[in-house]
Design a protein around this motif. Structure first.
Motif, PDB file in Angstrom:
ATOM      1  N   CYS A  73      -4.090  -1.847   1.481  1.00  0.00           N
ATOM      2  CA  CYS A  73      -3.298  -3.066   1.273  1.00  0.00           C
ATOM      3  C   CYS A  73      -2.454  -2.917   0.010  1.00  0.00           C
ATOM      4  O   CYS A  73      -2.921  -2.399  -1.000  1.00  0.00           O
ATOM      5  CB  CYS A  73      -4.241  -4.263   1.141  1.00  0.00           C
ATOM      6  SG  CYS A  73      -3.404  -5.769   0.599  1.00  0.00           S
ATOM      7  N   ARG A  74      -1.206  -3.399   0.079  1.00  0.00           N
ATOM      8  CA  ARG A  74      -0.293  -3.283  -1.075  1.00  0.00           C
ATOM      9  C   ARG A  74      -0.427  -4.458  -2.052  1.00  0.00           C
ATOM     10  O   ARG A  74       0.202  -4.487  -3.071  1.00  0.00           O
ATOM     11  CB  ARG A  74       1.166  -3.224  -0.605  1.00  0.00           C
ATOM     12  CG  ARG A  74       1.477  -2.244   0.515  1.00  0.00           C
ATOM     13  CD  ARG A  74       1.069  -0.818   0.205  1.00  0.00           C
ATOM     14  NE  ARG A  74       1.779   0.122   1.051  1.00  0.00           N
ATOM     15  CZ  ARG A  74       1.368   0.601   2.220  1.00  0.00           C
ATOM     16  NH1 ARG A  74       0.185   0.237   2.686  1.00  0.00           N
ATOM     17  NH2 ARG A  74       2.096   1.452   2.912  1.00  0.00           N
ATOM     18  N   HIS A  75      -1.224  -5.463  -1.701  1.00  0.00           N
ATOM     19  CA  HIS A  75      -1.355  -6.659  -2.549  1.00  0.00           C
ATOM     20  C   HIS A  75       0.030  -7.163  -2.961  1.00  0.00           C
ATOM     21  O   HIS A  75       0.388  -7.174  -4.157  1.00  0.00           O
ATOM     22  CB  HIS A  75      -2.287  -6.374  -3.737  1.00  0.00           C
ATOM     23  CG  HIS A  75      -3.672  -6.048  -3.276  1.00  0.00           C
ATOM     24  ND1 HIS A  75      -4.595  -7.022  -2.978  1.00  0.00           N
ATOM     25  CD2 HIS A  75      -4.256  -4.869  -2.961  1.00  0.00           C
ATOM     26  CE1 HIS A  75      -5.702  -6.453  -2.530  1.00  0.00           C
ATOM     27  NE2 HIS A  75      -5.515  -5.146  -2.512  1.00  0.00           N
ATOM     28  N   CYS A  76       0.762  -7.570  -1.938  1.00  0.00           N
ATOM     29  CA  CYS A  76       2.157  -8.003  -2.111  1.00  0.00           C
ATOM     30  C   CYS A  76       2.259  -9.131  -3.142  1.00  0.00           C
ATOM     31  O   CYS A  76       1.371  -9.980  -3.253  1.00  0.00           O
ATOM     32  CB  CYS A  76       2.703  -8.516  -0.784  1.00  0.00           C
ATOM     33  SG  CYS A  76       2.547  -7.322   0.558  1.00  0.00           S
ATOM     34  N   PRO A  79       2.778 -12.426  -0.636  1.00  0.00           N
ATOM     35  CA  PRO A  79       2.220 -11.821   0.586  1.00  0.00           C
ATOM     36  C   PRO A  79       2.601 -12.560   1.878  1.00  0.00           C
ATOM     37  O   PRO A  79       2.268 -13.743   2.042  1.00  0.00           O
ATOM     38  CB  PRO A  79       0.707 -11.907   0.365  1.00  0.00           C
ATOM     39  CG  PRO A  79       0.519 -12.241  -1.068  1.00  0.00           C
ATOM     40  CD  PRO A  79       1.740 -13.002  -1.495  1.00  0.00           C
ATOM     41  N   PRO A  80       3.272 -11.889   2.800  1.00  0.00           N
ATOM     42  CA  PRO A  80       3.593 -12.529   4.080  1.00  0.00           C
ATOM     43  C   PRO A  80       2.347 -12.970   4.855  1.00  0.00           C
ATOM     44  O   PRO A  80       2.375 -13.976   5.560  1.00  0.00           O
ATOM     45  CB  PRO A  80       4.358 -11.432   4.835  1.00  0.00           C
ATOM     46  CG  PRO A  80       4.939 -10.563   3.767  1.00  0.00           C
ATOM     47  CD  PRO A  80       3.922 -10.565   2.678  1.00  0.00           C
ATOM     48  N   CYS A  81       1.230 -12.249   4.697  1.00  0.00           N
ATOM     49  CA  CYS A  81       0.003 -12.638   5.421  1.00  0.00           C
ATOM     50  C   CYS A  81      -0.499 -13.988   4.906  1.00  0.00           C
ATOM     51  O   CYS A  81      -0.938 -14.834   5.687  1.00  0.00           O
ATOM     52  CB  CYS A  81      -1.076 -11.565   5.278  1.00  0.00           C
ATOM     53  SG  CYS A  81      -1.643 -11.283   3.593  1.00  0.00           S
ATOM     54  N   VAL A 100      -4.974  -9.844  -3.428  1.00  0.00           N
ATOM     55  CA  VAL A 100      -4.980 -10.744  -2.266  1.00  0.00           C
ATOM     56  C   VAL A 100      -6.342 -10.635  -1.577  1.00  0.00           C
ATOM     57  O   VAL A 100      -6.774  -9.540  -1.206  1.00  0.00           O
ATOM     58  CB  VAL A 100      -3.834 -10.384  -1.294  1.00  0.00           C
ATOM     59  CG1 VAL A 100      -3.863 -11.291  -0.061  1.00  0.00           C
ATOM     60  CG2 VAL A 100      -2.492 -10.490  -2.014  1.00  0.00           C
ATOM     61  N   TYR A 102      -9.269 -11.856   1.295  1.00  0.00           N
ATOM     62  CA  TYR A 102      -9.569 -12.420   2.615  1.00  0.00           C
ATOM     63  C   TYR A 102     -11.023 -12.916   2.603  1.00  0.00           C
ATOM     64  O   TYR A 102     -11.897 -12.223   2.089  1.00  0.00           O
ATOM     65  CB  TYR A 102      -9.426 -11.353   3.708  1.00  0.00           C
ATOM     66  CG  TYR A 102      -8.013 -11.065   4.147  1.00  0.00           C
ATOM     67  CD1 TYR A 102      -6.915 -11.371   3.346  1.00  0.00           C
ATOM     68  CD2 TYR A 102      -7.765 -10.469   5.370  1.00  0.00           C
ATOM     69  CE1 TYR A 102      -5.618 -11.099   3.753  1.00  0.00           C
ATOM     70  CE2 TYR A 102      -6.471 -10.193   5.794  1.00  0.00           C
ATOM     71  CZ  TYR A 102      -5.407 -10.501   4.976  1.00  0.00           C
ATOM     72  OH  TYR A 102      -4.119 -10.230   5.378  1.00  0.00           O
ATOM     73  N   CYS A 118       2.061  -8.732   8.489  1.00  0.00           N
ATOM     74  CA  CYS A 118       1.928  -7.782   7.374  1.00  0.00           C
ATOM     75  C   CYS A 118       2.964  -6.670   7.526  1.00  0.00           C
ATOM     76  O   CYS A 118       2.945  -5.937   8.513  1.00  0.00           O
ATOM     77  CB  CYS A 118       0.514  -7.193   7.344  1.00  0.00           C
ATOM     78  SG  CYS A 118       0.380  -5.838   6.151  1.00  0.00           S
ATOM     79  N   PRO A 119       3.846  -6.491   6.551  1.00  0.00           N
ATOM     80  CA  PRO A 119       4.892  -5.464   6.671  1.00  0.00           C
ATOM     81  C   PRO A 119       4.312  -4.050   6.788  1.00  0.00           C
ATOM     82  O   PRO A 119       4.973  -3.154   7.296  1.00  0.00           O
ATOM     83  CB  PRO A 119       5.678  -5.599   5.362  1.00  0.00           C
ATOM     84  CG  PRO A 119       5.307  -6.907   4.776  1.00  0.00           C
ATOM     85  CD  PRO A 119       3.939  -7.238   5.295  1.00  0.00           C
ATOM     86  N   TYR A 120       3.086  -3.878   6.315  1.00  0.00           N
ATOM     87  CA  TYR A 120       2.487  -2.533   6.273  1.00  0.00           C
ATOM     88  C   TYR A 120       1.381  -2.338   7.322  1.00  0.00           C
ATOM     89  O   TYR A 120       0.695  -1.316   7.306  1.00  0.00           O
ATOM     90  CB  TYR A 120       1.943  -2.274   4.860  1.00  0.00           C
ATOM     91  CG  TYR A 120       3.004  -2.468   3.802  1.00  0.00           C
ATOM     92  CD1 TYR A 120       3.991  -1.514   3.593  1.00  0.00           C
ATOM     93  CD2 TYR A 120       3.058  -3.642   3.039  1.00  0.00           C
ATOM     94  CE1 TYR A 120       4.978  -1.692   2.649  1.00  0.00           C
ATOM     95  CE2 TYR A 120       4.044  -3.833   2.083  1.00  0.00           C
ATOM     96  CZ  TYR A 120       5.011  -2.862   1.898  1.00  0.00           C
ATOM     97  OH  TYR A 120       6.002  -3.052   0.960  1.00  0.00           O
ATOM     98  N   ILE A 122      -1.676  -3.701   7.823  1.00  0.00           N
ATOM     99  CA  ILE A 122      -2.938  -3.389   7.137  1.00  0.00           C
ATOM    100  C   ILE A 122      -4.179  -4.136   7.650  1.00  0.00           C
ATOM    101  O   ILE A 122      -5.212  -3.504   7.884  1.00  0.00           O
ATOM    102  CB  ILE A 122      -2.778  -3.638   5.611  1.00  0.00           C
ATOM    103  CG1 ILE A 122      -1.737  -2.685   5.014  1.00  0.00           C
ATOM    104  CG2 ILE A 122      -4.119  -3.537   4.895  1.00  0.00           C
ATOM    105  CD1 ILE A 122      -2.089  -1.214   5.076  1.00  0.00           C
ATOM    106  N   PRO A 123      -4.154  -5.447   7.816  1.00  0.00           N
ATOM    107  CA  PRO A 123      -5.428  -6.129   8.162  1.00  0.00           C
ATOM    108  C   PRO A 123      -5.958  -5.662   9.522  1.00  0.00           C
ATOM    109  O   PRO A 123      -5.179  -5.312  10.414  1.00  0.00           O
ATOM    110  CB  PRO A 123      -5.044  -7.614   8.217  1.00  0.00           C
ATOM    111  CG  PRO A 123      -3.709  -7.716   7.544  1.00  0.00           C
ATOM    112  CD  PRO A 123      -3.038  -6.398   7.754  1.00  0.00           C
ATOM    113  N   LYS A 133      -9.708  -6.219   4.865  1.00  0.00           N
ATOM    114  CA  LYS A 133      -8.798  -5.217   4.294  1.00  0.00           C
ATOM    115  C   LYS A 133      -9.231  -4.936   2.861  1.00  0.00           C
ATOM    116  O   LYS A 133     -10.156  -5.597   2.363  1.00  0.00           O
ATOM    117  CB  LYS A 133      -7.359  -5.732   4.321  1.00  0.00           C
ATOM    118  CG  LYS A 133      -7.195  -6.966   3.458  1.00  0.00           C
ATOM    119  CD  LYS A 133      -5.771  -7.236   3.120  1.00  0.00           C
ATOM    120  CE  LYS A 133      -5.678  -8.242   1.987  1.00  0.00           C
ATOM    121  NZ  LYS A 133      -6.146  -7.730   0.699  1.00  0.00           N
TER     122      LYS A 133
HETATM  123  S1  SF4 Z   1      -2.390  -7.532   4.082  1.00  0.00           S
HETATM  124 FE1  SF4 Z   1      -0.256  -6.878   4.211  1.00  0.00          FE
HETATM  125  S2  SF4 Z   1       0.945  -8.727   3.753  1.00  0.00           S
HETATM  126 FE2  SF4 Z   1      -1.143  -9.124   3.060  1.00  0.00          FE
HETATM  127  S3  SF4 Z   1      -1.113  -8.535   0.910  1.00  0.00           S
HETATM  128 FE3  SF4 Z   1      -1.826  -6.735   2.068  1.00  0.00          FE
HETATM  129  S4  SF4 Z   1       0.016  -5.515   2.457  1.00  0.00           S
HETATM  130 FE4  SF4 Z   1       0.686  -7.589   1.836  1.00  0.00          FE
END
Ligand code: SF4
Ligand code: SF4
Length: 237
Positions: A73-76, A79-81, A100, A102, A118-120, A122-123, A133
């Motif tokens: 996870c990029r920890h945006c 975060p779009p999620c 971020v 969960y 999630c742009p990447y 990940i979850p 994640k």
């Molecule tokens: S799960 Fe995806 S959108 Fe959410 S913080 Fe991680 S990389 Fe970003």
């Protein structure tokens, strides 16, 4: 001050110490895997695998390259999620660290919608729909320790610290790396807390290695290779 991680793929040796350390710290079970003809194992992230060293063998400019990409996870920053969930009991950003998180409450969400946001990519979901994640090892950070994967890395490919320091380090390191790899770049450094430095075009590393920020905010960017299918491989784009 929020925290960040730099992952310098140009000095990653693909040892997977980070992958193992993540499993150990979170007490996550091993998964049955099979040899798919590549060094990469297992094949993907899962509800029980938060970190995965992706491996690709590529011929770039006539030279064979082994490319390792320690996915997590990029920890945006936005975060779009989290925005998609709009339920802070299920997904929230730790105000102190920026990690971020969960919770079990993710079971109430539309898991596929969260994953798609999630742009990447990940979850991952369990059979009951709960999502999981990387949590940036938030418990370790709050106790003065570095994330388990960063601590385990033997080459120093992963660095952890205050966001401003890591951003400065990433830019400095990029300057050095560019002397050897002219196409080196940082992936979405202003939008994420886990910043990757890659030596080649990100499409060589992973399908969702880099996000698009064409539309104000990050979103999924499908690699040119996927759009072009087998032609991409023939043309070495
Ligand atoms: S799960 Fe995806 S959108 Fe959410 S913080 Fe991680 S990389 Fe970003
Ligand atoms: S920061 Fe922690 S949870 Fe995230 S990949 Fe590293 S070891 Fe796993």
């Amino acid at each position: 001050m929020s925290k960040s991680i730099l992952i310098d793929t140009t000095i990653c040796i693909g040892c997977r110490a980070c992958q193992v350390a993540c499993k150990q710290w979170h007490d996550l079970p091993a998964e049955k895997t099979k040899n798919m003809g590549s060094y990469q194992n297992p094949q993907d992230l899962s509800f029980d695998t938060y970190k995965l060293v992706r491996m690709n063998e590529e011929i770039i400019n006539g030279r064979l390259r082994w490319l390792f990409f320690a996915e997590q996870c990029r920890h945006c920053v936005d975060p779009p999620c989290l925005e998609t969930a709009s339920d802070e009991t299920a997904i929230y950003r730790d105000a102190a660290t920026g990690a971020v998180q969960y919770t079990k409450e993710t079971q109430k969400l539309d898991a596929d919608e969260i994953i798609e946001s999630c742009p990447y990519n990940i979850p991952r979901k369990a059979v009951d729909g709960t999502l999981a994640k990387c949590d940036m090892c938030n418990d370790r950070i709050h106790n003065g320790m570095k994330p388990a994967c960063v601590t385990a890395c033997p080459t120093g490919a992963m660095q952890f610290g205050d966001r401003d320091d890591i951003l400065a380090l990433a830019k400095k390191r990029l300057g050095k790396v560019k002397k050897k790899f002219p196409n080196a770049m940082l992936l979405n450094p202003d939008d994420v807390s886990v910043i990757y430095l890659v030596g080649f075009d990100p499409k060589f590393y992973a399908e969702y290695a880099v996000a698009s920020n064409d539309r104000g905010g990050i979103s999924r960017s499908v690699a040119l290779r996927k759009m072009m299918g087998p032609f991409a491989r023939m043309m070495r784009v």
